[in-house]
Each structure stands twice: as structure tokens, then as C-alpha cells.
Write a protein that holds these residues in place. Sequence first.
Motif, PDB file in Angstrom:
ATOM      1  N   THR A   1       0.663  -1.295   0.165  1.00 59.46           N
ATOM      2  CA  THR A   1      -0.243  -0.504   0.183  1.00 59.46           C
ATOM      3  C   THR A   1       0.897   1.215  -0.137  1.00 59.46           C
ATOM      4  N   HIS A   2       0.350   2.417  -0.169  1.00 62.53           N
ATOM      5  CA  HIS A   2       1.011   3.744  -0.203  1.00 62.53           C
ATOM      6  C   HIS A   2      -0.145   4.262   1.089  1.00 62.53           C
ATOM      7  N   GLU A   3      -0.685   4.135   1.754  1.00 62.14           N
ATOM      8  CA  GLU A   3      -1.262   4.699   2.301  1.00 62.14           C
ATOM      9  C   GLU A   3      -1.030   4.149   4.252  1.00 62.14           C
ATOM     10  N   MET A   4      -0.556   4.830   5.029  1.00 61.98           N
ATOM     11  CA  MET A   4      -0.575   4.565   5.772  1.00 61.98           C
ATOM     12  C   MET A   4      -1.638   3.907   7.105  1.00 61.98           C
ATOM     13  N   HIS A   5      -2.552   5.056   6.909  1.00 63.05           N
ATOM     14  CA  HIS A   5      -4.191   4.434   7.691  1.00 63.05           C
ATOM     15  C   HIS A   5      -4.424   2.571   7.002  1.00 63.05           C
ATOM     16  N   VAL A   6      -3.985   2.180   6.064  1.00 59.66           N
ATOM     17  CA  VAL A   6      -4.567   0.964   5.981  1.00 59.66           C
ATOM     18  C   VAL A   6      -3.253   0.033   6.660  1.00 59.66           C
ATOM     19  N   ILE A   7      -2.176   0.397   7.112  1.00 60.42           N
ATOM     20  CA  ILE A   7      -0.710   0.043   7.946  1.00 60.42           C
ATOM     21  C   ILE A   7      -1.629  -0.533   9.353  1.00 60.42           C
ATOM     22  N   ARG A   8      -1.951   1.150  10.002  1.00 58.93           N
ATOM     23  CA  ARG A   8      -2.806   1.149  11.160  1.00 58.93           C
ATOM     24  C   ARG A   8      -2.913   0.281  11.585  1.00 58.93           C
ATOM     25  N   LYS A   9      -4.270   0.035  10.581  1.00 63.51           N
ATOM     26  CA  LYS A   9      -5.581  -0.797  10.429  1.00 63.51           C
ATOM     27  C   LYS A   9      -5.075  -2.320  11.390  1.00 63.51           C
ATOM     28  N   ILE A  10      -4.793  -2.867  10.114  1.00 65.78           N
ATOM     29  CA  ILE A  10      -4.808  -3.958  10.518  1.00 65.78           C
ATOM     30  C   ILE A  10      -3.003  -4.880  10.453  1.00 65.78           C
ATOM     31  N   CYS A  11      -1.845  -4.389  10.156  1.00 67.64           N
ATOM     32  CA  CYS A  11      -0.272  -4.764  10.157  1.00 67.64           C
ATOM     33  C   CYS A  11      -0.438  -4.593  11.201  1.00 67.64           C
ATOM     34  N   ASN A  12       0.926  -5.839  11.282  1.00 68.88           N
ATOM     35  CA  ASN A  12       1.484  -6.266  12.786  1.00 68.88           C
ATOM     36  C   ASN A  12       2.826  -5.627  13.074  1.00 68.88           C
ATOM     37  N   ARG A  13       3.055  -6.269  11.707  1.00 68.94           N
ATOM     38  CA  ARG A  13       4.557  -5.371  11.174  1.00 68.94           C
ATOM     39  C   ARG A  13       4.990  -4.625   9.468  1.00 68.94           C
ATOM     40  N   VAL A  14       5.814  -3.914   9.725  1.00 66.57           N
ATOM     41  CA  VAL A  14       5.981  -2.660   8.652  1.00 66.57           C
ATOM     42  C   VAL A  14       7.467  -2.787   7.405  1.00 66.57           C
ATOM     43  N   ALA A  15       7.711  -2.938   6.530  1.00 65.69           N
ATOM     44  CA  ALA A  15       8.552  -2.646   5.844  1.00 65.69           C
ATOM     45  C   ALA A  15       7.866  -1.112   5.108  1.00 65.69           C
ATOM     46  N   VAL A  16       8.963  -0.281   5.547  1.00 65.60           N
ATOM     47  CA  VAL A  16       9.314   1.306   4.476  1.00 65.60           C
ATOM     48  C   VAL A  16       9.963   1.025   3.481  1.00 65.60           C
ATOM     49  N   MET A  17       9.730   1.435   1.955  1.00 64.28           N
ATOM     50  CA  MET A  17      10.550   0.374   0.531  1.00 64.28           C
ATOM     51  C   MET A  17      10.669   2.710  -0.010  1.00 64.28           C
ATOM     52  N   GLU A  18      11.165   2.403  -0.441  1.00 62.92           N
ATOM     53  CA  GLU A  18      12.040   3.656  -1.193  1.00 62.92           C
ATOM     54  C   GLU A  18      13.145   3.194  -2.229  1.00 62.92           C
ATOM     55  N   GLN A  19      13.073   3.395  -3.569  1.00 68.39           N
ATOM     56  CA  GLN A  19      14.468   2.887  -4.563  1.00 68.39           C
ATOM     57  C   GLN A  19      14.819   1.608  -4.347  1.00 68.39           C
ATOM     58  N   GLY A  20      13.451   0.768  -3.971  1.00 66.90           N
ATOM     59  CA  GLY A  20      14.002  -0.390  -4.239  1.00 66.90           C
ATOM     60  C   GLY A  20      13.835  -1.048  -3.339  1.00 66.90           C
ATOM     61  N   LYS A  21      15.077   0.286  -2.166  1.00 65.10           N
ATOM     62  CA  LYS A  21      15.115  -1.039  -0.624  1.00 65.10           C
ATOM     63  C   LYS A  21      14.334  -0.770   0.239  1.00 65.10           C
ATOM     64  N   VAL A  22      14.669  -1.717   0.773  1.00 64.28           N
ATOM     65  CA  VAL A  22      13.598  -1.825   2.293  1.00 64.28           C
ATOM     66  C   VAL A  22      14.339  -0.438   3.280  1.00 64.28           C
ATOM     67  N   VAL A  23      14.006   0.465   3.572  1.00 63.07           N
ATOM     68  CA  VAL A  23      15.058   1.548   4.066  1.00 63.07           C
ATOM     69  C   VAL A  23      14.170   1.532   5.990  1.00 63.07           C
ATOM     70  N   GLU A  24      13.460   1.035   5.803  1.00 62.55           N
ATOM     71  CA  GLU A  24      13.425   0.840   7.746  1.00 62.55           C
ATOM     72  C   GLU A  24      12.109  -0.676   7.900  1.00 62.55           C
ATOM     73  N   GLU A  25      12.806  -0.901   9.104  1.00 65.92           N
ATOM     74  CA  GLU A  25      12.153  -2.330   9.490  1.00 65.92           C
ATOM     75  C   GLU A  25      11.269  -2.455  10.406  1.00 65.92           C
ATOM     76  N   GLY A  26      10.326  -3.132  11.145  1.00 68.49           N
ATOM     77  CA  GLY A  26       9.682  -3.074  12.434  1.00 68.49           C
ATOM     78  C   GLY A  26       8.380  -3.910  12.858  1.00 68.49           C
ATOM     79  N   THR A  27       7.572  -3.348  13.947  1.00 69.73           N
ATOM     80  CA  THR A  27       6.780  -3.491  14.302  1.00 69.73           C
ATOM     81  C   THR A  27       6.053  -2.234  13.782  1.00 69.73           C
ATOM     82  N   VAL A  28       4.585  -2.404  13.703  1.00 66.06           N
ATOM     83  CA  VAL A  28       4.185  -0.419  13.130  1.00 66.06           C
ATOM     84  C   VAL A  28       4.098  -0.209  14.318  1.00 66.06           C
TER      85      VAL A  28
END
Length: 340
Positions: free
Chosen positions: A198-225
Motif C-alpha cells: 500500500t501507499h496509505e499509512m492508515h491501511v498499515i495502522r488498521k490491520i498490520c503487525n509489522r511494516v517495511a518501508v520501501m524507497e528506490q527499491g530498498k527496504v529503508v526501515e522495518e519493524g513493528t507498526v
Amino acid sequence: MISIEGLKKIFSLEKKDIVAVDNLNLNVADGDIYGVIGYSGAGKSTFVRLINRLEEPTSGTIKIGDQVITSLSKKDLRVARQDIGMIFQHFNLLWSRTVAENIEFPLEISGVEKSDRKKRVLELIELVGLAGKENAYPAQLSGGQKQRVGIARALANSPKVLLCDEATSALDPETTNQILRLLQDINEKLGLTIILITHEMHVIRKICNRVAVMEQGKVVEEGTVLDVFTRPKQPVTQKFVEQLTGPDEEEEDMTELKERYQEGALLRIQFLGESANQTVISQLVKNFDIHVNILQGKITQTQVGSYGTLIVQLIGNQQKEAMQYLEEQDVIELEVIQHA
């Protein structure tokens, strides 16, 4: 578990190489709802299509359970894909087929007996809340109903993994919430592992347990929501968090607050988890000889708990004891902005 190591995808366009996914490493636990977020062009949709090899990786490995997906022959891959369902932003339904026929289609391809197909279709229609729509065509359905058909079709072969590529971005907010609740319900009932792009943070907030943030093909940040929301390290993550909290004007206000509230102590209290809903402030007033003046505050709910920040002024004889009490709460981070 889904284990991804050194995943790379390079497209050649007009004799130039474009790196869409760049040396990506990720682990997703069984039964998790794992979010991957990024702006357009971050590589997230290419990444999710690499998992089931709708796109062929340039290099790297993808392992689902004990099976190395990247090593499978085309014949074995067709069988393995039965364990990997996928839903799309624009539904990808067969417009000449009814709801029931759309859901039945992957079972036909898999060679399931007709009587078993019909039984499974009825189960799935009930699961996704489409009872009574069995004979309707896609053109007769709302966007949310179309996506429910897409979800049911993706579940037809009882997959272990469900990939969701911008599954709610074409829907209005109310319908989005309904689809997210459905995905959460499916995760709980079936123990399905879900990867949600997704590109919408409220979607992540509602149901996800962990999240990876991607930028320019890389995971730049990862962890619990909760960790990523409360301690965003990268500028791109901070921008996503601002989708929910609004721009952080706290620093601009701090000088004014210090000038206006010079008596007592000014504290920034960060609440993590369920403590955001507990009566910490009222306990301070009840147990110590102090007054508490709340100057600023905001609390946000996530799937795994609440987080929030309060700026407060403490006035009274037991400020030191009150701060000691706050520091002893292991779910609270305390920063003294200004001493008494």
C-alpha cells in the motif's frame, strides 16, 4: 515463514537498466499480516509480483516454508502458486462470468471435481459476505463487492499466503475499512499469512503487525507498526506517519510553551501500547501533591496497540516524585523539556 534474501529485479528500458528492487531482504512470520509501504516508484508492486514469480527475479532467493520458489521449474511453480493467492487493485475479474463462476475459475484450472468446486464456491461466497450475489456479473457489483469476489477467488485453492497489491486504493474510505476488516477476519479464521502492499499509512495502522518501508527499491526501515510509528527514523517514514498525525508543529510551539508556562516542570510523555488508554495522568494527581496541566496531546490507535504524546506541566511539591513514578512505568518514555 517467508524468507527473502538478496532479491533484485532489473528492467531494461531503451538500453538502460532500471533497478526496481535492489538487494531486498525480508522475513515474514507465519500467520502475520505484514505491510509494505512506499510511494509510487518505490518498487513495492514489483516486489510482491516477484514473490509468486509473476515477475522473474534477476537474482536472490524467495523461500516459502520449505520451498525455494526461485528454484522451481515452470511446472512445479504452477503447483506452488496454488498456495499463493493474490488480489489486485483493479480486481482483474472475468467480466463475462458470474460471481460464482469467477470464484470457481482457479478450481477449474486446478482440475477439482465439479461437485467439490460448487461446494467450495458456496463456502467462499458465505465467507466474504456475498450471499445472494452468486449469479450477478461484475458490472452489476460495487467496487467493494468486486474486491470481495477477488478475495474469494484468491482463496479458492486454500492458499497459505495471500498477496494484496494495493487492494483498497481504488475504494472509498468506508469500503476500504470493510475490506480491511474482512482481511483481518480471514487471517484470524484461516491462519493465513498476508502481505499487504500500500501507499496509505492508515491501511498499515488498521490491520498490520509489522511494516517495511520501501524507497528506490530498498527496504529503508522495518519493524513493528508501533515502533515504526513512534520512532520513524527515515524522512520517507516520517512523511507517512504525518499522513495520520498531521505535520509535527510541536517544535515550533515549544519555545512559546516554555515562555508561557515557566512555573513548574514541562514534560513530554510518550505513551506506548495500551498505556495510552490508561489513567496515568489521573494517577499522578491522585497519588502526589501536584497539579497536571495538559498543554498538547494526540493519541493514535494501531492494530497492535495505541501510541501518543502528551506535553504536560507539573506544578506542586512532589514534582520529583511524580517524574520518578512516570519513569518507572516501563511503557512510557519521559523527556523533561524544562525543569522547575
